[in-house]
Design an enzyme around this catalytic site. Structure first.
Site, PDB file in Angstrom:
ATOM      1  N   ASP A  94      -6.382  15.009  -5.814  1.00 58.77           N
ATOM      2  CA  ASP A  94      -5.826  13.669  -5.732  1.00 58.77           C
ATOM      3  C   ASP A  94      -6.299  13.063  -4.410  1.00 58.77           C
ATOM      4  OD1 ASP A  94      -3.964  11.445  -6.166  1.00 58.77           O
ATOM      5  OD2 ASP A  94      -2.814  12.389  -4.555  1.00 58.77           O
ATOM      6  N   ASP A  96      -4.891   9.844  -2.395  1.00 61.27           N
ATOM      7  CA  ASP A  96      -3.881   9.385  -1.434  1.00 61.27           C
ATOM      8  C   ASP A  96      -2.714  10.362  -1.365  1.00 61.27           C
ATOM      9  OD1 ASP A  96      -5.302   6.931  -0.944  1.00 61.27           O
ATOM     10  OD2 ASP A  96      -4.657   6.311  -2.941  1.00 61.27           O
TER      11      ASP A  96
END
Length: 546
Positions: free
Chosen positions: A360, A362
């Protein structure tokens, strides 16, 4: 509950799709007779294996009380089938528990079951890895059983069925648990038993027994179960042509299904040729039709003979079911077997060693700046560069999978998102693939996490299978996307991670460094894929902005 001897400490693990039979099972669990020498379970874990529990109502909440006041714990299973659900369940059990007792959610326990299980387990020497309970399937007393009832009754003679099977936890850890590439309640238990025996352990039959009522079923249930032929193909791939003998599985009827389907194909080809004017094709059509009729009649007769007789009220319905499905089962069985051969032609042993790590963006690789469109605000998490270098040095592919709904919301442009990604790639890359979802929650796209689209796309871009991937993320949507795609996952909680997301995650790590260490251990084979760092408390907070 009092402290119990290690050899009698066991947990119940029950995968469930939310069927009403679960409540009945838990009622029989609550009614078990126990004492200090024959204790009940120290933990009861129900794995909610519905793909979307929220859409199905609420989280499974058992209605029955539990043994000795022990609570029933419900964990997410992500709808990946009973093998993955059972792994999810036993890995959620405390390390002090020696035995994992697997039960199906449609069985019922006699009051003496806990006493009998304790006796069975106490009789197991160290070289015994598992103890199987005896299964009783109640059948009608006023008529012969139907085909579906006989199919269920075959569980009474099944070897190592996890409808009631207790395994030592350390043995499950050693062999990596059940093979999650088996998506159905079929062959996954035989595969586990075979791998355990090949590891040098014994499996034994206990004296306890359970009741397994026949579930209601529609007319086409025998047609649908032919999907298990794909799992037979996987068994052959994993264990060779003698897998039935090794796994103590009864011989199948696949050869007859091939002959029947071939006869139908010959008849069809001949009929087409006859329409085109070929006399020879007419003879071919006749021969094929005669062969198909003979084989179909044989199959239909063998299925009808043990069932209700012509004078029984149920005979008409059974004749209709058998007449229809006896025609469709052979080509269906052949189709599923061929699909299994194609799907598993390069499948290797379980557990699978990761070949790629998906991240992922952020909150995982960089500190979360809501709807960031400014490359100057990119701030990698501590040590991210060196950790990614370790991943690449280990020969693993890398990709980023990121939701960027700010594009759909009009808060950032796609060009701004791409500029931020280019900055991250310069600082932490190069990544082998970038997968970006620019859609908003209301667009119902296939790519936005928690849907699996980006995980599947990343695996394809990297040239690996989804099960070869591990996704590292900081919220539940990351974990759900990985699980839905068939990949593994590691949750690294931050201040935005909800407590329930931590509880639902199969594996958590306190930080990115620990998550990468864990993945590299899996990739090297130094640590079982069942291992997981200790869970950490959730600080709670709001969901991230993306």
């Amino acid at each position: 509950m009092s402290i119990l001897p290690a050899q009698t400490r066991y947990a119940l693990v029950i995968p469930s799709l939310g069927r009403p039979s679960l409540d009945r099972l838990l009622e029989t669990v609550a009614a078990l007779e126990t004492d200090a020498s024959h204790p009940g379970p120290v933990e009861i874990v129900v794995v909610d294996d519905r793909r979307e529990p929220a859409a199905a109502g609420t989280r499974l909440v058992p209605l029955a009380p539990t043994v000795d006041g022990e609570p029933v714990r419900v964990v997410r299973g992500y709808g990946r089938g009973p093998a993955a659900a059972r792994n999810r369940g036993w890995r959620a059990v405390g390390d002090a528990v020696e035995w994992i007792a697997f039960l199906d959610d449609d069985v019922e326990l006699p009051a003496t079951w806990a006493r009998d299980l304790a006796t069975d387990l106490a009789a197991c020497p160290k070289e015994v890895a598992a103890s199987q309970g005896r299964i009783t399937v109640p059948l009608p007393v006023d008529r012969a059983p139907t085909d579906w009832e006989r199919n269920t009754a075959s569980l009474q003679d099944a070897e190592w069925a996890t409808a009631d099977m207790a395994y030592r936890r350390r043995v499950l850890e050693e062999v990596g648990g059940l093979d999650e590439r088996f998506p159905r309640a079929y062959r996954e238990d035989a595969d586990l038993a075979l791998r355990v025996r090949l590891a040098g352990y014994r499996l034994v039959h206990g004296q306890r027994h359970i009741l397994h009522p026949v579930r209601p079923a529609d007319d086409w249930v025998s047609q649908r179960v032919q999907a298990g032929n794909a799992d037979n193909a996987l068994m052959r791939r994993l264990h060779g042509p003698r897998w039935r003998e090794l796994a103590e599985a009864p011989p199948g009827a696949f050869g007859w299904h091939v002959a029947t389907t071939t006869a139908a194909a010959v008849a069809l080809i001949g009929a087409v040729g006859r329409v085109a004017g070929s006399r020879r094709a007419g003879g071919l059509a006749g021969a094929g039709a005669l062969a198909w009729t003979t084989l179909y009649g044989r199959f239909l007769g063998r299925r009808l003979a043990p069932g209700p007789s012509s004078g029984d009220p149920d005979f008409g319905a059974e004749l209709r079911r058998m007449a229809l499905t006896s025609a469709t089962i052979p080509p269906s069985a052949l189709w599923h077997r061929c699909c299994g051969w194609m799907q598993h032609r390069s499948t290797g042993p379980w557990p699978v060693r990761p070949r790629a790590v998906l991240f992922d963006r952020d909150g995982t690789l960089v500190h979360d700046v809501p709807y960031n469109g400014d490359p100057a605000r990119v701030d990698p998490v501590d040590g991210a560069r060196s950790l990614l270098d370790r991943v690449r040095a280990a020969g693993l592919g890398t990709a980023v999978v990121t939701n960027q709904s700010g594009v759909a919301r009009g808060l950032v442009s796609r060009d701004q998102v791409d500029a931020v990604n280019e900055r991250i790639d310069r600082l932490l890359g190069p990544f082998d693939s970038w997968q970006v979802c620019p859609h908003g929650p209301a667009e119902n796209c296939a790519c936005r996490k928690p849907r699996p689209g980006m995980v599947l796309a990343a695996a394809q871009a990297l040239g690996v299978r989804p099960e070869d991937c591990v996704l590292i993320g900081d919220i539940g949507a990351d974990i759900e996307a990985a699980q839905a795609a068939g990949a593994r996952s590691v949750l690294v909680p931050t201040h935005v991670t909800r407590p329930e997301e931590i509880a639902d995650a199969p594996v958590t790590a306190p930080d990115l460094a620990a998550a990468v260490d864990l993945v590299l251990d899996w990739a090297s084979g130094q640590q079982s894929s069942s291992s997981a760092p200790a869970r950490i408390p959730a600080p709670g907070g709001e969901q991230p902005s993306t």
